[in-house]
Design a protein around this motif. Structure first.
Motif, mmCIF file in Angstrom:
data_model
loop_
_atom_site.group_PDB
_atom_site.id
_atom_site.type_symbol
_atom_site.label_atom_id
_atom_site.label_comp_id
_atom_site.label_asym_id
_atom_site.label_seq_id
_atom_site.Cartn_x
_atom_site.Cartn_y
_atom_site.Cartn_z
ATOM 1 N N VAL A 183 0.862 -1.176 0.000
ATOM 2 C CA VAL A 183 0.000 0.000 0.000
ATOM 3 C C VAL A 183 0.901 1.229 0.000
ATOM 4 O O VAL A 183 2.014 1.193 0.534
ATOM 5 C CB VAL A 183 -0.987 0.039 1.198
ATOM 6 C CG1 VAL A 183 -2.000 -1.077 1.114
ATOM 7 C CG2 VAL A 183 -0.275 0.004 2.515
ATOM 8 N N VAL A 184 0.426 2.277 -0.631
ATOM 9 C CA VAL A 184 1.155 3.540 -0.627
ATOM 10 C C VAL A 184 0.532 4.405 0.462
ATOM 11 O O VAL A 184 -0.675 4.660 0.450
ATOM 12 C CB VAL A 184 1.087 4.233 -2.001
ATOM 13 C CG1 VAL A 184 1.759 5.593 -1.945
ATOM 14 C CG2 VAL A 184 1.733 3.349 -3.073
ATOM 15 N N ILE A 185 1.353 4.827 1.394
ATOM 16 C CA ILE A 185 0.892 5.634 2.519
ATOM 17 C C ILE A 185 1.065 7.107 2.151
ATOM 18 O O ILE A 185 2.177 7.556 1.905
ATOM 19 C CB ILE A 185 1.693 5.299 3.798
ATOM 20 C CG1 ILE A 185 1.596 3.811 4.138
ATOM 21 C CG2 ILE A 185 1.239 6.183 4.955
ATOM 22 C CD1 ILE A 185 0.222 3.317 4.492
ATOM 23 N N PRO A 186 -0.038 7.874 2.108
ATOM 24 C CA PRO A 186 0.087 9.287 1.726
ATOM 25 C C PRO A 186 0.776 10.113 2.805
ATOM 26 O O PRO A 186 0.802 9.720 3.979
ATOM 27 C CB PRO A 186 -1.360 9.730 1.525
ATOM 28 C CG PRO A 186 -2.156 8.816 2.383
ATOM 29 C CD PRO A 186 -1.418 7.497 2.392
ATOM 30 N N GLN A 187 1.304 11.235 2.411
ATOM 31 C CA GLN A 187 2.001 12.094 3.372
ATOM 32 C C GLN A 187 1.076 12.614 4.460
ATOM 33 O O GLN A 187 1.521 12.874 5.566
ATOM 34 C CB GLN A 187 2.693 13.236 2.644
ATOM 35 C CG GLN A 187 3.821 12.729 1.775
ATOM 36 C CD GLN A 187 4.877 13.758 1.534
ATOM 37 O OE1 GLN A 187 4.817 14.861 2.018
ATOM 38 N NE2 GLN A 187 5.879 13.373 0.768
ATOM 39 N N ASN A 188 -0.201 12.761 4.164
ATOM 40 C CA ASN A 188 -1.127 13.269 5.166
ATOM 41 C C ASN A 188 -1.882 12.144 5.879
ATOM 42 O O ASN A 188 -2.968 12.355 6.410
ATOM 43 C CB ASN A 188 -2.103 14.269 4.555
ATOM 44 C CG ASN A 188 -2.929 13.670 3.442
ATOM 45 O OD1 ASN A 188 -2.592 12.632 2.890
ATOM 46 N ND2 ASN A 188 -4.010 14.343 3.091
ATOM 47 N N TYR A 189 -1.272 10.942 5.889
ATOM 48 C CA TYR A 189 -1.830 9.843 6.669
ATOM 49 C C TYR A 189 -1.853 10.321 8.124
ATOM 50 O O TYR A 189 -0.916 10.948 8.574
ATOM 51 C CB TYR A 189 -0.936 8.595 6.532
ATOM 52 C CG TYR A 189 -1.354 7.457 7.422
ATOM 53 C CD1 TYR A 189 -2.381 6.626 7.035
ATOM 54 C CD2 TYR A 189 -0.742 7.223 8.643
ATOM 55 C CE1 TYR A 189 -2.789 5.580 7.848
ATOM 56 C CE2 TYR A 189 -1.149 6.197 9.457
ATOM 57 C CZ TYR A 189 -2.168 5.375 9.056
ATOM 58 O OH TYR A 189 -2.575 4.352 9.860
ATOM 59 N N ASN A 190 -2.809 10.186 8.905
ATOM 60 C CA ASN A 190 -3.997 9.406 8.818
ATOM 61 C C ASN A 190 -5.248 10.243 8.537
ATOM 62 O O ASN A 190 -6.351 9.783 8.779
ATOM 63 C CB ASN A 190 -4.155 8.528 10.037
ATOM 64 C CG ASN A 190 -4.663 9.256 11.279
ATOM 65 O OD1 ASN A 190 -4.790 10.473 11.343
ATOM 66 N ND2 ASN A 190 -4.937 8.503 12.294
ATOM 67 N N GLN A 191 -5.054 11.410 7.974
ATOM 68 C CA GLN A 191 -6.202 12.237 7.593
ATOM 69 C C GLN A 191 -6.830 11.776 6.285
ATOM 70 O O GLN A 191 -8.028 11.902 6.094
ATOM 71 C CB GLN A 191 -5.791 13.713 7.491
ATOM 72 C CG GLN A 191 -5.418 14.313 8.820
ATOM 73 C CD GLN A 191 -6.539 14.190 9.841
ATOM 74 O OE1 GLN A 191 -7.667 14.623 9.604
ATOM 75 N NE2 GLN A 191 -6.255 13.572 10.984
ATOM 76 N N ALA A 192 -6.017 11.225 5.379
ATOM 77 C CA ALA A 192 -6.536 10.850 4.065
ATOM 78 C C ALA A 192 -6.541 9.353 3.812
ATOM 79 O O ALA A 192 -7.147 8.901 2.867
ATOM 80 C CB ALA A 192 -5.718 11.532 2.975
ATOM 81 N N GLY A 193 -5.872 8.575 4.623
ATOM 82 C CA GLY A 193 -5.826 7.135 4.367
ATOM 83 C C GLY A 193 -5.011 6.821 3.133
ATOM 84 O O GLY A 193 -4.110 7.555 2.757
ATOM 85 N N ARG A 252 -12.184 7.421 7.772
ATOM 86 C CA ARG A 252 -12.593 8.296 8.871
ATOM 87 C C ARG A 252 -11.339 8.902 9.503
ATOM 88 O O ARG A 252 -10.641 8.232 10.272
ATOM 89 C CB ARG A 252 -13.388 7.507 9.904
ATOM 90 C CG ARG A 252 -14.680 6.920 9.325
ATOM 91 C CD ARG A 252 -15.299 5.895 10.230
ATOM 92 N NE ARG A 252 -14.325 4.814 10.451
ATOM 93 C CZ ARG A 252 -14.465 3.848 11.351
ATOM 94 N NH1 ARG A 252 -15.526 3.805 12.122
ATOM 95 N NH2 ARG A 252 -13.555 2.905 11.489
ATOM 96 N N PRO A 253 -11.026 10.160 9.153
ATOM 97 C CA PRO A 253 -9.818 10.803 9.681
ATOM 98 C C PRO A 253 -9.761 10.737 11.199
ATOM 99 O O PRO A 253 -10.751 10.990 11.877
ATOM 100 C CB PRO A 253 -9.934 12.242 9.191
ATOM 101 C CG PRO A 253 -10.808 12.165 7.989
ATOM 102 C CD PRO A 253 -11.786 11.056 8.291
ATOM 103 N N GLY A 254 -8.593 10.376 11.706
ATOM 104 C CA GLY A 254 -8.392 10.316 13.149
ATOM 105 C C GLY A 254 -8.947 9.074 13.810
ATOM 106 O O GLY A 254 -8.676 8.829 14.979
ATOM 107 N N GLN A 255 -9.734 8.266 13.079
ATOM 108 C CA GLN A 255 -10.283 7.029 13.635
ATOM 109 C C GLN A 255 -9.697 5.805 12.951
ATOM 110 O O GLN A 255 -9.352 4.835 13.618
ATOM 111 C CB GLN A 255 -11.802 7.000 13.484
ATOM 112 C CG GLN A 255 -12.524 8.038 14.295
ATOM 113 C CD GLN A 255 -14.026 7.962 14.061
ATOM 114 O OE1 GLN A 255 -14.554 6.974 13.581
ATOM 115 N NE2 GLN A 255 -14.715 9.029 14.410
ATOM 116 N N ASP A 256 -9.645 5.842 11.615
ATOM 117 C CA ASP A 256 -9.093 4.708 10.889
ATOM 118 C C ASP A 256 -7.578 4.714 10.993
ATOM 119 O O ASP A 256 -6.956 5.748 11.264
ATOM 120 C CB ASP A 256 -9.547 4.738 9.426
ATOM 121 C CG ASP A 256 -10.982 4.251 9.283
ATOM 122 O OD1 ASP A 256 -11.326 3.217 9.902
ATOM 123 O OD2 ASP A 256 -11.754 4.897 8.562
#
Length: 135
Positions: A49-59, A112-116
């Motif tokens: 999986v590619v983890i975005p720079q704004n993980y965990n806001q965008a998944g 779900r930002p901040g939850q997932d």
């Protein structure tokens, strides 16, 4: 710099989930991912999986498997690129083939930002691999 949050690494360790990270490419690889017995021509694969720079806001979006997965019953898997496909990823000399699966309300919900977290991603991948005909 780590790709995930400290809590994510603790959750992975608690569950015994094996992985590799490639920070420069933002690749996170679930290694030796066990597949449903008899569903595919191989018993396990690695899932990138590619983890975005704004993980965990965008998944994340989509995932890639190596080796290329074929169903044991010969039924084609929709929305999967074959080897040589245009958006496949190469890591350590291996080609990871793309599974186009997205976070959306019609399929598996929305991020779900901040939850997932990384376990949400792991569960989503597991669900897709258990149900290869679903998009």
């Amino acid at each position: 710099m780590a790709l995930l949050l400290d809590d994510d690494y603790a959750k992975l360790a608690d569950r015994g989930i094996k992985y590799e990270e490639v920070e420069q490419q933002r690749f996170f690889i679930f290694t030796n991912f066990e597949l449903t017995i008899g569903m595919y021509t191989v018993p396990q694969c690695d899932v990138l999986v590619v983890i975005p720079q704004n993980y965990n806001q965008a998944g994340n979006d989509m995932f890639w498997c190596s080796p290329f997965l074929l169903r044991a019953d010969g039924v084609p898997i929709p929305q999967v690129l074959p080897p040589g496909g245009g958006d496949n990823r190469i890591y350590n000399g291996r080609e990871f083939c793309r599974w186009s699966r997205h976070w959306n309300p019609q399929s598996h919900g929305v991020w779900r930002p901040g939850q997932d977290d990384i376990i949400s991603i792991y569960r989503r991948v597991a669900r897709a691999l258990r149900n290869p005909g679903a998009q």
